[in-house]
Design a protein around this motif. Structure first.
Motif, PDB file in Angstrom:
ATOM      1  N   SER A 236       0.823  -1.211   0.000  1.00 47.22           N
ATOM      2  CA  SER A 236       0.000   0.000   0.000  1.00 47.22           C
ATOM      3  C   SER A 236       0.853   1.254   0.000  1.00 47.22           C
ATOM      4  O   SER A 236       0.337   2.360  -0.124  1.00 47.22           O
ATOM      5  CB  SER A 236      -0.929   0.002   1.218  1.00 47.22           C
ATOM      6  OG  SER A 236      -0.183  -0.084   2.411  1.00 47.22           O
ATOM      7  N   ARG A 237       2.161   1.097   0.158  1.00 49.63           N
ATOM      8  CA  ARG A 237       3.040   2.276   0.101  1.00 49.63           C
ATOM      9  C   ARG A 237       4.486   1.827  -0.146  1.00 49.63           C
ATOM     10  O   ARG A 237       4.782   0.632  -0.179  1.00 49.63           O
ATOM     11  CB  ARG A 237       2.966   3.078   1.395  1.00 49.63           C
ATOM     12  CG  ARG A 237       3.637   2.403   2.576  1.00 49.63           C
ATOM     13  CD  ARG A 237       3.529   3.267   3.829  1.00 49.63           C
ATOM     14  NE  ARG A 237       4.417   2.755   4.868  1.00 49.63           N
ATOM     15  CZ  ARG A 237       4.230   2.945   6.160  1.00 49.63           C
ATOM     16  NH1 ARG A 237       3.180   3.627   6.585  1.00 49.63           N
ATOM     17  NH2 ARG A 237       5.076   2.467   7.039  1.00 49.63           N
TER      18      ARG A 237
ATOM     19  N   ASN B 163      -1.583  -5.916  -1.171  1.00 48.89           N
ATOM     20  CA  ASN B 163      -1.975  -6.215   0.222  1.00 48.89           C
ATOM     21  C   ASN B 163      -1.655  -5.019   1.117  1.00 48.89           C
ATOM     22  O   ASN B 163      -0.640  -4.341   0.941  1.00 48.89           O
ATOM     23  CB  ASN B 163      -1.226  -7.470   0.716  1.00 48.89           C
ATOM     24  CG  ASN B 163      -1.211  -7.574   2.237  1.00 48.89           C
ATOM     25  OD1 ASN B 163      -0.146  -7.482   2.857  1.00 48.89           O
ATOM     26  ND2 ASN B 163      -2.359  -7.731   2.861  1.00 48.89           N
ATOM     27  N   TYR B 164      -2.539  -4.792   2.064  1.00 50.09           N
ATOM     28  CA  TYR B 164      -2.337  -3.723   3.053  1.00 50.09           C
ATOM     29  C   TYR B 164      -2.810  -4.259   4.394  1.00 50.09           C
ATOM     30  O   TYR B 164      -3.554  -5.246   4.458  1.00 50.09           O
ATOM     31  CB  TYR B 164      -3.143  -2.465   2.673  1.00 50.09           C
ATOM     32  CG  TYR B 164      -4.635  -2.726   2.622  1.00 50.09           C
ATOM     33  CD1 TYR B 164      -5.220  -3.279   1.484  1.00 50.09           C
ATOM     34  CD2 TYR B 164      -5.457  -2.480   3.726  1.00 50.09           C
ATOM     35  CE1 TYR B 164      -6.577  -3.556   1.446  1.00 50.09           C
ATOM     36  CE2 TYR B 164      -6.815  -2.748   3.691  1.00 50.09           C
ATOM     37  CZ  TYR B 164      -7.367  -3.295   2.548  1.00 50.09           C
ATOM     38  OH  TYR B 164      -8.707  -3.591   2.514  1.00 50.09           O
ATOM     39  N   ARG B 165      -2.362  -3.615   5.464  1.00 53.82           N
ATOM     40  CA  ARG B 165      -2.825  -3.992   6.799  1.00 53.82           C
ATOM     41  C   ARG B 165      -4.032  -3.168   7.186  1.00 53.82           C
ATOM     42  O   ARG B 165      -5.098  -3.698   7.447  1.00 53.82           O
ATOM     43  CB  ARG B 165      -1.691  -3.818   7.815  1.00 53.82           C
ATOM     44  CG  ARG B 165      -2.093  -4.111   9.254  1.00 53.82           C
ATOM     45  CD  ARG B 165      -0.980  -3.737  10.193  1.00 53.82           C
ATOM     46  NE  ARG B 165      -0.426  -2.431   9.823  1.00 53.82           N
ATOM     47  CZ  ARG B 165       0.542  -1.817  10.474  1.00 53.82           C
ATOM     48  NH1 ARG B 165       1.120  -2.397  11.498  1.00 53.82           N
ATOM     49  NH2 ARG B 165       0.980  -0.636  10.077  1.00 53.82           N
TER      50      ARG B 165
ATOM     51  N   LYS C  98      -4.369   0.469   5.745  1.00 49.90           N
ATOM     52  CA  LYS C  98      -4.542   1.640   4.868  1.00 49.90           C
ATOM     53  C   LYS C  98      -5.242   1.245   3.567  1.00 49.90           C
ATOM     54  O   LYS C  98      -4.647   1.244   2.488  1.00 49.90           O
ATOM     55  CB  LYS C  98      -3.175   2.290   4.586  1.00 49.90           C
ATOM     56  CG  LYS C  98      -2.437   2.749   5.842  1.00 49.90           C
ATOM     57  CD  LYS C  98      -3.109   3.977   6.448  1.00 49.90           C
ATOM     58  CE  LYS C  98      -2.297   4.625   7.545  1.00 49.90           C
ATOM     59  NZ  LYS C  98      -2.132   3.860   8.755  1.00 49.90           N
TER      60      LYS C  98
ATOM     61  N   ARG D 140      -5.353   3.869   0.712  1.00 48.18           N
ATOM     62  CA  ARG D 140      -4.069   4.028   0.026  1.00 48.18           C
ATOM     63  C   ARG D 140      -3.854   2.874  -0.955  1.00 48.18           C
ATOM     64  O   ARG D 140      -3.400   3.069  -2.081  1.00 48.18           O
ATOM     65  CB  ARG D 140      -2.946   4.067   1.078  1.00 48.18           C
ATOM     66  CG  ARG D 140      -1.844   5.000   0.710  1.00 48.18           C
ATOM     67  CD  ARG D 140      -1.065   5.523   1.877  1.00 48.18           C
ATOM     68  NE  ARG D 140      -0.679   4.451   2.788  1.00 48.18           N
ATOM     69  CZ  ARG D 140      -0.078   4.667   3.952  1.00 48.18           C
ATOM     70  NH1 ARG D 140       0.183   5.892   4.331  1.00 48.18           N
ATOM     71  NH2 ARG D 140       0.254   3.670   4.728  1.00 48.18           N
TER      72      ARG D 140
ATOM     73  N   ASP E 102      -3.863  -8.492   8.045  1.00 48.12           N
ATOM     74  CA  ASP E 102      -2.729  -8.314   8.953  1.00 48.12           C
ATOM     75  C   ASP E 102      -1.971  -9.630   8.931  1.00 48.12           C
ATOM     76  O   ASP E 102      -2.404 -10.615   9.541  1.00 48.12           O
ATOM     77  CB  ASP E 102      -3.228  -8.001  10.360  1.00 48.12           C
ATOM     78  CG  ASP E 102      -2.083  -7.858  11.350  1.00 48.12           C
ATOM     79  OD1 ASP E 102      -0.920  -8.182  10.986  1.00 48.12           O
ATOM     80  OD2 ASP E 102      -2.341  -7.439  12.489  1.00 48.12           O
ATOM     81  N   ILE E 103      -0.851  -9.655   8.237  1.00 45.59           N
ATOM     82  CA  ILE E 103      -0.167 -10.944   8.040  1.00 45.59           C
ATOM     83  C   ILE E 103       0.450 -11.478   9.338  1.00 45.59           C
ATOM     84  O   ILE E 103       0.812 -12.648   9.405  1.00 45.59           O
ATOM     85  CB  ILE E 103       0.876 -10.887   6.909  1.00 45.59           C
ATOM     86  CG1 ILE E 103       1.982  -9.882   7.224  1.00 45.59           C
ATOM     87  CG2 ILE E 103       0.213 -10.614   5.563  1.00 45.59           C
ATOM     88  CD1 ILE E 103       3.234 -10.112   6.391  1.00 45.59           C
TER      89      ILE E 103
ATOM     90  N   LYS F  73      14.189  -9.899  11.135  1.00 42.22           N
ATOM     91  CA  LYS F  73      14.170 -10.077   9.686  1.00 42.22           C
ATOM     92  C   LYS F  73      15.181 -11.133   9.263  1.00 42.22           C
ATOM     93  O   LYS F  73      14.933 -11.936   8.376  1.00 42.22           O
ATOM     94  CB  LYS F  73      14.446  -8.752   8.960  1.00 42.22           C
ATOM     95  CG  LYS F  73      13.224  -7.837   8.949  1.00 42.22           C
ATOM     96  CD  LYS F  73      13.407  -6.608   8.076  1.00 42.22           C
ATOM     97  CE  LYS F  73      13.415  -6.876   6.598  1.00 42.22           C
ATOM     98  NZ  LYS F  73      12.083  -7.148   6.038  1.00 42.22           N
TER      99      LYS F  73
ATOM    100  N   ASP G 169      20.326  -1.841   0.483  1.00 36.09           N
ATOM    101  CA  ASP G 169      20.947  -0.796   1.289  1.00 36.09           C
ATOM    102  C   ASP G 169      19.829   0.100   1.851  1.00 36.09           C
ATOM    103  O   ASP G 169      18.654  -0.126   1.555  1.00 36.09           O
ATOM    104  CB  ASP G 169      21.833   0.016   0.329  1.00 36.09           C
ATOM    105  CG  ASP G 169      22.844   0.889   1.029  1.00 36.09           C
ATOM    106  OD1 ASP G 169      22.794   0.969   2.263  1.00 36.09           O
ATOM    107  OD2 ASP G 169      23.682   1.479   0.332  1.00 36.09           O
TER     108      ASP G 169
ATOM    109  N   THR H 165      12.386   6.664   1.819  1.00 32.15           N
ATOM    110  CA  THR H 165      11.442   5.792   2.517  1.00 32.15           C
ATOM    111  C   THR H 165      11.209   6.275   3.953  1.00 32.15           C
ATOM    112  O   THR H 165      12.048   6.970   4.540  1.00 32.15           O
ATOM    113  CB  THR H 165      11.943   4.333   2.571  1.00 32.15           C
ATOM    114  OG1 THR H 165      13.183   4.319   3.273  1.00 32.15           O
ATOM    115  CG2 THR H 165      12.127   3.752   1.179  1.00 32.15           C
TER     116      THR H 165
ATOM    117  N   PHE I 208      15.229  -0.206  -6.192  1.00 29.04           N
ATOM    118  CA  PHE I 208      15.012  -1.407  -5.381  1.00 29.04           C
ATOM    119  C   PHE I 208      13.815  -2.196  -5.905  1.00 29.04           C
ATOM    120  O   PHE I 208      13.862  -3.423  -6.031  1.00 29.04           O
ATOM    121  CB  PHE I 208      14.814  -0.991  -3.920  1.00 29.04           C
ATOM    122  CG  PHE I 208      14.982  -2.106  -2.920  1.00 29.04           C
ATOM    123  CD1 PHE I 208      15.923  -3.111  -3.101  1.00 29.04           C
ATOM    124  CD2 PHE I 208      14.218  -2.137  -1.761  1.00 29.04           C
ATOM    125  CE1 PHE I 208      16.084  -4.130  -2.180  1.00 29.04           C
ATOM    126  CE2 PHE I 208      14.366  -3.148  -0.818  1.00 29.04           C
ATOM    127  CZ  PHE I 208      15.301  -4.153  -1.034  1.00 29.04           C
TER     128      PHE I 208
END
Ligand SMILES: NC(=O)c1ccc[n+]([C@@H]2O[C@H](COP(=O)([O-])OP(=O)(O)OC[C@H]3O[C@@H](n4cnc5c(N)ncnc54)[C@H](OP(=O)(O)O)[C@@H]3O)[C@@H](O)[C@H]2O)c1
Length: 246
Positions: A11-12, A32-34, A36, A39, A60-61, A153, A180, A185, A214
């Motif tokens: 979503s962003r 997919n978004y949680r 938003k 958006r 919400d994953i 991560k 990197d 962002t 990226f």
């Protein structure tokens, strides 16, 4: 036939740009978004207005039930899933519980992958998006405040790498795309607030990759053969961060 591509957290930011790139190349992208929704719908509408194919799916994953429903919903709607891009990430949110980073960045990635695997066809693709700070976190300094995210991560990446024999046996190509710091962002803006010296030190070494750089590398990883170590690096060649790593 269009590939059906699900990009978590699109979503962003980087996920949204990856959706734009893949849709421009002819894929159907599921944004997919949680939370938003607006958006995400705007991203999908922009893609369609540009002649591409896109839909949205809220989930919400970090909630296993919601993650399972996300995969099942895509398969029910489109009849298949060809590419899963594991992009969504978090843990720096102000109100995040202490175990949230592991739940999202490790457990959710493994759960989504296990849930998607039976649906991915031979030739299907799995891409895990990470940062150099996380990928190299065992051997390189991590900016202040980012340590739990980096560790979670990397734990997520390791959980997926442990599944490579199964990916191979199913004919699914698995690629980690490690970036990197990416200019423009929200994460870099947050890091600039928490550990300005780390960001300044990095900028002093040369220009940061852009979101477009990226996202293009992530999109390419859904098509190109995986490198031997399953890893594509974006940026950072101009300072002594990159050493060969599994
Ligand atoms: N930013 C960098 O400098 C940088 C560098 C290297 C690698 N990366 C990697 O690139 C990826 C994307 O980073 P970004 O900077 O674009 O992130 P971002 O701007 O923070 O966007 C995160 C996205 O993930 C979604 N999301 C967050 N928690 C979620 C959850 N529990 N379930 C579903 N979706 C969720 C958000 O949706 P909502 O908006 O709806 O909450 C949003 O779309 C991450 O894997 C990150 O580690 C980033």
């Amino acid at each position: 036939m269009k590939r059906i591509v699900l990009i978590t957290g699109s979503s962003r930011g980087i996920g949204a740009e990856t959706a734009r790139v893949l849709a421009a190349r002819g894929d159907h992208v599921v944004v997919n978004y949680r939370e938003k929704r607006k958006r995400a719908e705007t991203i999908a509408a922009e893609i369609r207005a540009a002649g591409g194919s896109a839909s949205t799916a809220g989930a919400d994953i970090a909630d296993p039930g919601s993650a399972t429903a996300l995969i099942d919903g895509v398969v029910a709607e489109f009849g298949r899933l060809d590419v899963l891009v594991l992009n969504a990430s978090g843990g720096l949110e102000r109100d995040a519980a202490p175990d949230y980073a592991m739940a999202l960045n490790r457990d959710a990635q493994a759960h989504l992958t296990r849930t998607a695997l039976p649906h991915l066809p031979r030739g299907g693709r799995l891409v895990f998006v990470t940062s150099h700070q996380a990928h190299f976190s065992a051997t390189r300094p991590v900016p202040t405040g980012y340590e739990p995210i980096a560790a979670s991560k990397r734990a997520g990446e390791d959980a997926l790498r442990a599944m490579v024999p199964e990916f191979d046996s199913r004919g699914i190509t698995f690629t980690v795309v490690s970036g990197d710091m990416i200019d423009g962002t929200i994460i870099v803006r947050l890091l600039e607030r928490r550990d300005p010296d780390a960001v300044t030190a990095r900028r002093d070494q040369g220009a940061l990759p852009t979101i477009e750089d990226f996202a293009t590398a992530i999109a390419d990883a859904t098509i190109a053969p995986a490198p031997d170590n399953h890893t594509v690096y974006v940026g950072g060649q101009d300072f002594p961060l990159l050493t060969p790593a599994p």
